[in-house]
Write a protein that holds these residues in place. Structure first.
Motif, PDB file in Angstrom:
ATOM      1  N   LYS A 275       0.827  -1.203   0.000  1.00  0.00           N
ATOM      2  CA  LYS A 275       0.000   0.000   0.000  1.00  0.00           C
ATOM      3  C   LYS A 275       0.863   1.256   0.000  1.00  0.00           C
ATOM      4  CE  LYS A 275      -4.330   1.705   1.765  1.00  0.00           C
ATOM      5  NZ  LYS A 275      -5.495   1.469   2.617  1.00  0.00           N
ATOM      6  N   GLN A 276       1.980   1.235   0.727  1.00  0.00           N
ATOM      7  CA  GLN A 276       2.904   2.361   0.715  1.00  0.00           C
ATOM      8  C   GLN A 276       3.448   2.607  -0.693  1.00  0.00           C
ATOM      9  OE1 GLN A 276       5.558   0.783   3.698  1.00  0.00           O
ATOM     10  NE2 GLN A 276       4.883   2.245   5.252  1.00  0.00           N
ATOM     11  N   ALA A 277       3.817   1.533  -1.376  1.00  0.00           N
ATOM     12  CA  ALA A 277       4.362   1.666  -2.728  1.00  0.00           C
ATOM     13  C   ALA A 277       3.328   2.250  -3.687  1.00  0.00           C
ATOM     14  CB  ALA A 277       4.846   0.308  -3.228  1.00  0.00           C
ATOM     15  N   ILE A 278       2.095   1.783  -3.591  1.00  0.00           N
ATOM     16  CA  ILE A 278       1.028   2.309  -4.453  1.00  0.00           C
ATOM     17  C   ILE A 278       0.770   3.772  -4.138  1.00  0.00           C
ATOM     18  CG2 ILE A 278      -1.429   2.116  -5.000  1.00  0.00           C
ATOM     19  CD1 ILE A 278      -1.112  -0.936  -4.521  1.00  0.00           C
ATOM     20  N   ASN A 279       0.795   4.126  -2.844  1.00  0.00           N
ATOM     21  CA  ASN A 279       0.551   5.498  -2.432  1.00  0.00           C
ATOM     22  C   ASN A 279       1.640   6.433  -2.974  1.00  0.00           C
ATOM     23  OD1 ASN A 279      -1.357   7.098  -0.783  1.00  0.00           O
ATOM     24  ND2 ASN A 279       0.469   7.628   0.380  1.00  0.00           N
ATOM     25  N   ARG A 280       2.897   6.001  -2.880  1.00  0.00           N
ATOM     26  CA  ARG A 280       3.996   6.823  -3.414  1.00  0.00           C
ATOM     27  C   ARG A 280       3.827   7.020  -4.920  1.00  0.00           C
ATOM     28  NH1 ARG A 280       7.190   3.371   0.004  1.00  0.00           N
ATOM     29  NH2 ARG A 280       7.934   4.505   1.859  1.00  0.00           N
ATOM     30  N   ALA A 281       3.467   5.953  -5.609  1.00  0.00           N
ATOM     31  CA  ALA A 281       3.295   6.047  -7.057  1.00  0.00           C
ATOM     32  C   ALA A 281       2.148   6.990  -7.413  1.00  0.00           C
ATOM     33  CB  ALA A 281       3.047   4.657  -7.640  1.00  0.00           C
ATOM     34  N   LEU A 282       1.069   6.934  -6.681  1.00  0.00           N
ATOM     35  CA  LEU A 282      -0.056   7.833  -6.926  1.00  0.00           C
ATOM     36  C   LEU A 282       0.355   9.291  -6.705  1.00  0.00           C
ATOM     37  CD1 LEU A 282      -2.991   5.878  -5.252  1.00  0.00           C
ATOM     38  CD2 LEU A 282      -2.882   6.552  -7.656  1.00  0.00           C
ATOM     39  N   LEU A 283       1.089   9.554  -5.626  1.00  0.00           N
ATOM     40  CA  LEU A 283       1.505  10.918  -5.308  1.00  0.00           C
ATOM     41  C   LEU A 283       2.388  11.508  -6.405  1.00  0.00           C
ATOM     42  CD1 LEU A 283       2.270  10.468  -1.506  1.00  0.00           C
ATOM     43  CD2 LEU A 283       0.454  11.881  -2.472  1.00  0.00           C
ATOM     44  N   ALA A 284       3.152  10.661  -7.067  1.00  0.00           N
ATOM     45  CA  ALA A 284       4.069  11.148  -8.103  1.00  0.00           C
ATOM     46  C   ALA A 284       3.471  11.114  -9.503  1.00  0.00           C
ATOM     47  CB  ALA A 284       5.345  10.306  -8.090  1.00  0.00           C
ATOM     48  N   SER A 285       2.265  10.564  -9.632  1.00  0.00           N
ATOM     49  CA  SER A 285       1.715  10.282 -10.966  1.00  0.00           C
ATOM     50  C   SER A 285       1.028  11.457 -11.640  1.00  0.00           C
ATOM     51  CB  SER A 285       0.701   9.131 -10.862  1.00  0.00           C
ATOM     52  OG  SER A 285      -0.476   9.568 -10.180  1.00  0.00           O
ATOM     53  N   GLY A 286       0.608  12.454 -10.831  1.00  0.00           N
ATOM     54  CA  GLY A 286      -0.217  13.524 -11.385  1.00  0.00           C
ATOM     55  C   GLY A 286      -1.697  13.241 -11.296  1.00  0.00           C
ATOM     56  N   ALA A 287      -2.078  12.145 -10.646  1.00  0.00           N
ATOM     57  CA  ALA A 287      -3.491  11.820 -10.454  1.00  0.00           C
ATOM     58  C   ALA A 287      -4.158  12.886  -9.583  1.00  0.00           C
ATOM     59  CB  ALA A 287      -3.640  10.451  -9.793  1.00  0.00           C
ATOM     60  N   THR A 288      -5.436  13.152  -9.843  1.00  0.00           N
ATOM     61  CA  THR A 288      -6.177  14.101  -9.019  1.00  0.00           C
ATOM     62  C   THR A 288      -6.445  13.499  -7.654  1.00  0.00           C
ATOM     63  OG1 THR A 288      -8.375  13.316  -9.659  1.00  0.00           O
ATOM     64  CG2 THR A 288      -7.326  14.957 -11.096  1.00  0.00           C
ATOM     65  N   ILE A 289      -6.834  14.351  -6.703  1.00  0.00           N
ATOM     66  CA  ILE A 289      -7.132  13.857  -5.366  1.00  0.00           C
ATOM     67  C   ILE A 289      -8.319  12.902  -5.401  1.00  0.00           C
ATOM     68  CG2 ILE A 289      -8.595  15.837  -4.774  1.00  0.00           C
ATOM     69  CD1 ILE A 289      -6.262  13.835  -2.418  1.00  0.00           C
ATOM     70  N   ALA A 290      -9.301  13.159  -6.254  1.00  0.00           N
ATOM     71  CA  ALA A 290     -10.453  12.261  -6.353  1.00  0.00           C
ATOM     72  C   ALA A 290     -10.022  10.893  -6.880  1.00  0.00           C
ATOM     73  CB  ALA A 290     -11.529  12.867  -7.247  1.00  0.00           C
ATOM     74  N   GLU A 291      -9.105  10.886  -7.856  1.00  0.00           N
ATOM     75  CA  GLU A 291      -8.620   9.616  -8.386  1.00  0.00           C
ATOM     76  C   GLU A 291      -7.816   8.848  -7.339  1.00  0.00           C
ATOM     77  OE1 GLU A 291      -8.106  10.492 -13.164  1.00  0.00           O
ATOM     78  OE2 GLU A 291      -6.610  11.298 -11.774  1.00  0.00           O
TER      79      GLU A 291
END
Length: 438
Positions: free
Chosen positions: A149-165
């Protein structure tokens, strides 16, 4: 770097513009303080017991405000970011990591579920929710480890995904979010007191909605992961495809006794800032409380609007201030220190290219922009010139996602420390001069 308006608005005394922008930011933070907002929304005591739970950067301050105004027995547990705890007498406060979750948050989430088990219809649960709760309640779905879950969270934070995504994914990978915490409270009454830090004040997106229904689906979450090319374990992908990790939906009977109240919002903060400027005789225009998009692109667009105002008097006359809130995103490509507000501000500065009489301030109202304990920064007409004189390349800093490094080197960082609230990002642009009369 002091600057006073060259022609004072409406004939008043000259205004210290950098100081005014900081005062406006302070006003936005002050109006959203839990000690001012909690009391008016407290429910009547129940016949049974009252239990307080919560998560977010403001949750500890909310708990203290609740204690101060609650008459009768009270107990509970809230989790907040490291350094954001405040002393409470009856409600336990736990600190954990944000924005990447840790074991302390995991243990707090497990304990919170245990606290709400076995409640009756006569009991009341008051849930104190604010931004940051997603990382602070990191209880993984069955079969998912905290490390994954930490790895997925880091990837999301760096991806440019919106907060809703990001929060759609977080809800579906959780054993406590997406209404699951409220379901564990059933059949007790649940009253949510929410400080919003998300565009459009979506309750499902504040802390990823642990105590409210979720209209998104496992298919939505999987689509987001695929869109941003985020790797997930094959068993997790299979769980999402089979809808095994589905959240609680609107109309679920277990959520029938849940009610939610937004006690502070980004719009409220912007209005308080506007009132602060109005007292100095400066016109303020609120452009929106839910502006999203890549931070650097929003900065470029805002610069175009500011230039049109400065040079054409359209769509507003000068002097004036443009206010906006919301949550921009950053697609991380460099190795700099972030965060989204300073990235916006550096992009704005580059596009303005030293345009006279334009100042700006951008910051996160929780005091943390990205992963730094820095709220944001200030921009002046001479910012780029001072940087270049110091051997700093503004464009290279932006390319490296190093807004914090850029502004800190110039002494222009905005540092507040923990604000104990969180009503999203704050952006103010002052455009000076006087529009000529036709």
């Amino acid at each position: 770097m002091q600057s006073r308006s060259p022609t004072s608005p409406r004939g008043a005394a000259p205004v210290d513009i950098p100081r005014l922008l900081e005062d406006m930011f302070a006003a936005a933070v002050a109006v959203a303080q839990p000690e001012l907002r909690v009391r008016a929304f407290l429910p009547e005591p129940p016949r049974g017991k009252t239990l307080v739970i919560g998560a977010g950067k403001a949750s500890a301050a909310m708990a203290r405000a609740l204690e101060a105004h609650w008459h009768g027995p009270l107990e509970g547990l809230v989790v907040t970011r490291y350094g954001y705890g405040v002393p409470c007498e009856r409600i336990e406060v736990v600190e954990a990591a944000h924005p990447v979750p840790d074991e302390a948050g995991l243990r707090a989430a497990q304990r919170m579920l245990e606290c709400v088990s076995g409640l009756s219809e006569d009991d009341l649960v008051i849930c104190l929710i604010s931004g940051g709760g997603s990382a602070l309640l990191p209880l993984p779905a069955p079969g998912l480890t905290l490390e994954a879950k930490q790895a997925i969270n880091r990837a999301l934070l760096a991806s440019g995904a919106t907060i809703a995504e990001m929060n759609c994914v977080r809800r579906h990978l959780s054993a406590i979010k997406g209404g699951r915490l409220a379901a564990a409270c059933h059949p007790a009454r649940v009253v949510n007191l929410i400080i919003s830090d998300v565009p459009a004040d979506s309750a499902a997106d504040v802390a990823s909605g642990p105590t409210v229904p979720d209209a998104t689906t496992c298919a939505d979450a999987l689509g987001i992961l695929e869109r941003y090319a985020i790797d997930v374990p094959d068993p997790l992908r299979a769980q999402l495809k089979s809808a095994e990790l589905e959240t609680l939906k609107p109309g679920d009977a277990r959520l029938s006794r849940v009610e939610s109240h937004f006690i502070a919002t980004p719009q409220m903060a912007l209005e308080a800032a506007a009132q602060c400027a109005a007292k100095q005789g400066v016109d303020v225009h609120i452009l929106g409380d839910s502006i999203e998009g890549e931070a650097r692109e929003v900065g470029t667009v805002m610069a175009g609007i500011a230039r049109q105002i400065a040079q054409r008097g359209q769509p507003f006359r000068t002097p004036c201030i443009l206010l906006s809130g919301g949550e921009t995103t950053v697609t991380v490509r460099g190795t700099g220190r972030g965060g989204r507000n300073v990235e916006f501000l550096l992009s704005l500065g580059l596009a303005l290219n030293g345009l006279p009489q334009v100042h700006a301030l951008a910051g996160d109202t929780d005091g943390v922009d990205g992963q730094e304990d820095i709220a944001g920064a200030r921009l002046a007409p001479d910012t780029l010139a001072r940087a270049r004189a110091a051997g700093i390349d503004p464009a290279a800093s932006l390319d490296n996602n190093d807004g914090h490094g850029f502004f800190q080197a110039l002494g222009d960082s905005l540092v507040t420390g923990p604000t104990h609230t969180n009503v999203n990002d704050f952006r103010a642009i002052y455009i000076g001069g006087e529009t000529a009369t036709a």
